[in-house]
Write an enzyme that holds these catalytic residues in place. Structure first.
Site, PDB file in Angstrom:
ATOM      1  N   LYS A 279       0.854  -1.198   0.000  1.00  0.00           N
ATOM      2  CA  LYS A 279       0.000   0.000   0.000  1.00  0.00           C
ATOM      3  C   LYS A 279       0.885   1.241   0.000  1.00  0.00           C
ATOM      4  O   LYS A 279       0.616   2.212  -0.707  1.00  0.00           O
ATOM      5  CB  LYS A 279      -0.917  -0.026   1.239  1.00  0.00           C
ATOM      6  CG  LYS A 279      -1.938   1.084   1.288  1.00  0.00           C
ATOM      7  CD  LYS A 279      -1.445   2.350   1.939  1.00  0.00           C
ATOM      8  CE  LYS A 279      -2.508   3.428   1.937  1.00  0.00           C
ATOM      9  NZ  LYS A 279      -2.009   4.716   2.428  1.00  0.00           N
ATOM     10  N   ASP A 295      -4.943   5.202 -15.594  1.00  0.00           N
ATOM     11  CA  ASP A 295      -6.002   4.468 -14.906  1.00  0.00           C
ATOM     12  C   ASP A 295      -5.416   3.745 -13.679  1.00  0.00           C
ATOM     13  O   ASP A 295      -4.827   2.674 -13.804  1.00  0.00           O
ATOM     14  CB  ASP A 295      -6.609   3.472 -15.910  1.00  0.00           C
ATOM     15  CG  ASP A 295      -7.751   2.663 -15.339  1.00  0.00           C
ATOM     16  OD1 ASP A 295      -7.908   2.615 -14.107  1.00  0.00           O
ATOM     17  OD2 ASP A 295      -8.480   2.052 -16.143  1.00  0.00           O
ATOM     18  N   HIS A 392       4.520  11.383   9.971  1.00  0.00           N
ATOM     19  CA  HIS A 392       3.101  11.419   9.601  1.00  0.00           C
ATOM     20  C   HIS A 392       2.367  12.529  10.326  1.00  0.00           C
ATOM     21  O   HIS A 392       1.652  13.318   9.731  1.00  0.00           O
ATOM     22  CB  HIS A 392       2.446  10.086  10.006  1.00  0.00           C
ATOM     23  CG  HIS A 392       2.211   9.199   8.843  1.00  0.00           C
ATOM     24  ND1 HIS A 392       1.033   8.532   8.632  1.00  0.00           N
ATOM     25  CD2 HIS A 392       3.011   8.859   7.814  1.00  0.00           C
ATOM     26  CE1 HIS A 392       1.122   7.839   7.527  1.00  0.00           C
ATOM     27  NE2 HIS A 392       2.310   8.006   7.016  1.00  0.00           N
TER      28      HIS A 392
HETATM   29  C1  MEV Z   1       0.855   4.703   4.917  1.00  0.00           C
HETATM   30  O1  MEV Z   1       0.051   5.312   3.944  1.00  0.00           O
HETATM   31  C2  MEV Z   1       1.837   3.743   4.274  1.00  0.00           C
HETATM   32  C3  MEV Z   1       2.694   2.923   5.240  1.00  0.00           C
HETATM   33  O2  MEV Z   1       1.849   2.244   6.167  1.00  0.00           O
HETATM   34  C4  MEV Z   1       3.473   1.964   4.406  1.00  0.00           C
HETATM   35  C5  MEV Z   1       4.247   0.928   5.202  1.00  0.00           C
HETATM   36  O3  MEV Z   1       3.847   0.563   6.318  1.00  0.00           O
HETATM   37  O4  MEV Z   1       5.249   0.430   4.647  1.00  0.00           O
HETATM   38  C6  MEV Z   1       3.588   3.822   6.051  1.00  0.00           C
END
Ligand code: MEV
Length: 437
Positions: A279, A295, A392
């Site tokens: 992700k 896309d 974050h």
């Molecule tokens: C957050 O959008 C993405 C992460 O969780 C990816 C990861 O854990 O490697 C920070």
């Protein structure tokens, strides 16, 4: 309960909003205002956006940002990124800067073949459909000559058609597996048009094929559609450097590299971690895909299928330490276009392509793979050192401040304060409260 509506798509934009407001929003006058504030004053530009889809009510903004300093195959790029998650562009920029001083990113397209299938039902003697296909194959190819005239001129087109029996896994199921080279086009429309023509010709020819007419068992087309699984359209990107070059703050290069490799091994072994790991990779990939009008659902579906190609969902990236060298790489399938679709229609995608120095689809594949690798590097680097929340929450600070309608002065003060203090939702609220009292 709401009543079904007829002729909705024929209503004007304001009639649609009016109907929705009456039916679902208790006649709230703010509904119209909310939608209207995003309408573009430039009527022509608004019309362009209105026409992208059916029943457009308004425009939904996402930030269009940029991550500079990406050294890729010896060229410096600023990557455009469209994303709502606060820390993604900052993380990409950090990773770009980190590798700028360590040789940059190297990327290479490994293959560019796309594919699609005509899915067939056939419940007769298998030898009959095999012989029929051998006879009719040149006609199938010939039948798409008009559709592929321009693509062929440019060096692409339909590459081959194979009859594949899937009878063992699903009774009576066969495919015409078709492969394509679509050059700088993503090729979805081209591929689907070719497939539908191949299907038509196949059925028409089958109608008069003797072994079918005598048995009265004919192959039937179920559907014709491209596949978004493109494992033969692959790109690889990597970074590498000496272990000592990875030293940062209070962690040695060797220690950092070992922890990093361990984190990758965990994602390779444990699907629960692999999903989050990938992700993070898609944070970078989708952002660049969106900025270039490609896309992202197609890419997402194809990439995740590739991540489970060996029967278990795993990491898309790999890392190793060999002879004192740390290497970190990604290999992913990407079907992208730099012509056609939104790419030349949306003013911001046009801008994105100019910013990227008008890449070919192959070059764009390389840039996108790098965006994914860089994003993964930034995430793992944080995870195995400071933890993810520090960065974050720093980036999320502005979202919290906006939620409480902080003034520009309050924002400035809060940013300075949280430079040395841990950001949390409650800490920010408490700080603003105290400022205001
Ligand atoms: C957050 O959008 C993405 C992460 O969780 C990816 C990861 O854990 O490697 C920070």
């Amino acid at each position: 309960m709401a009543k079904p509506v007829t002729g909705f798509s024929k209503k004007t934009k304001t009639e649609k909003i009016d109907w929705l407001t009456k039916t679902y929003l208790s006649n709230n006058p703010e509904a119209l205002q909310t939608l209207q504030q995003y309408w573009n004053e430039d009527q022509k530009l608004q019309k362009l956006h209105d026409d992208f889809i059916e029943n457009t009510l308004s425009n939904y903004y996402l930030p269009f940002g940029v991550a500079p300093n990406f050294l890729i195959n010896g060229n410096l790029y600023a990557l455009p990124m469209v994303i709502e998650e606060s820390s993604v562009v900052a993380a990409a920029s950090n990773a770009a800067k980190f590798w700028l001083d360590r040789g940059g990113f190297k990327a290479q397209v490994l293959s560019t073949q796309k594919n699609g299938q005509v899915h067939l039902d056939y419940f007769g003697n298998e030898q009959n459909i095999v012989s029929f296909f051998a006879e009719v194959k040149p006609k199938l190819i010939e039948s798409v000559s008009t559709i592929q005239k321009n693509m062929k001129k440019r060096g692409g087109g339909l590459l081959d058609i194979e009859l594949v029996s899937k009878n063992e896994t699903l009774n009576g199921y066969f495919q015409l597996h078709c492969t394509f080279e679509t050059l700088d086009a993503m090729g979805a429309n081209f591929i689907n048009s070719c497939l539908e023509q191949v299907a038509k010709t196949f059925e028409a020819e089958a109608d008069s094929y003797k072994p079918f007419t005598t048995t009265n068992i004919f192959p039937e087309v179920v559907m014709s559609i491209l596949s978004n699984y493109v494992p033969e359209c692959l790109v690889r990107a990597e970074v590498s450097c000496k272990l000592a070059e990875l030293a940062q703050n209070d962690i040695s290069g060797e220690n950092f590299a070992q922890k990093f490799v361990r984190a990758i091994q965990i994602a390779q072994t444990e699907p629960r971690r692999a999903v989050t790991h990938n992700k993070g990779i898609m944070n970078g990939i989708d952002a660049l895909i969106l900025a270039t009008g490609n896309d992202f659902r197609a890419v997402e579906a194809g990439v995740h299928a590739y991540a489970s190609k060996d029967g278990k969902y795993t990491s898309l990236t790999d890392a190793k330490i060999e002879n004192g060298i740390f290497t970190f790489s990604i290999k992913i399938p990407l079907a992208l276009g730099t012509v056609g679709g939104l790419t030349t229609l949306h003013p911001l995608t046009k801008f994105a392509f100019e910013l990227l120095q008008k890449p070919s689809a192959k070059e764009l594949m390389e840039l996108v793979a790098v965006a994914g690798l860089a994003q993964n590097f930034a995430a793992i680097r944080s995870l195995v050192t400071t933890g993810i929340q520090k960065g974050h929450m720093k980036m999320h600070l502005m979202n919290i401040l906006n939620q409480v309608d902080a003034s520009e002065i309050e924002k400035k003060k809060a940013v300075a304060h949280f430079n040395d203090n841990t950001v949390s939702h409650s800490a920010v609220i408490a700080y603003i409260k105290q400022l205001r009292s």
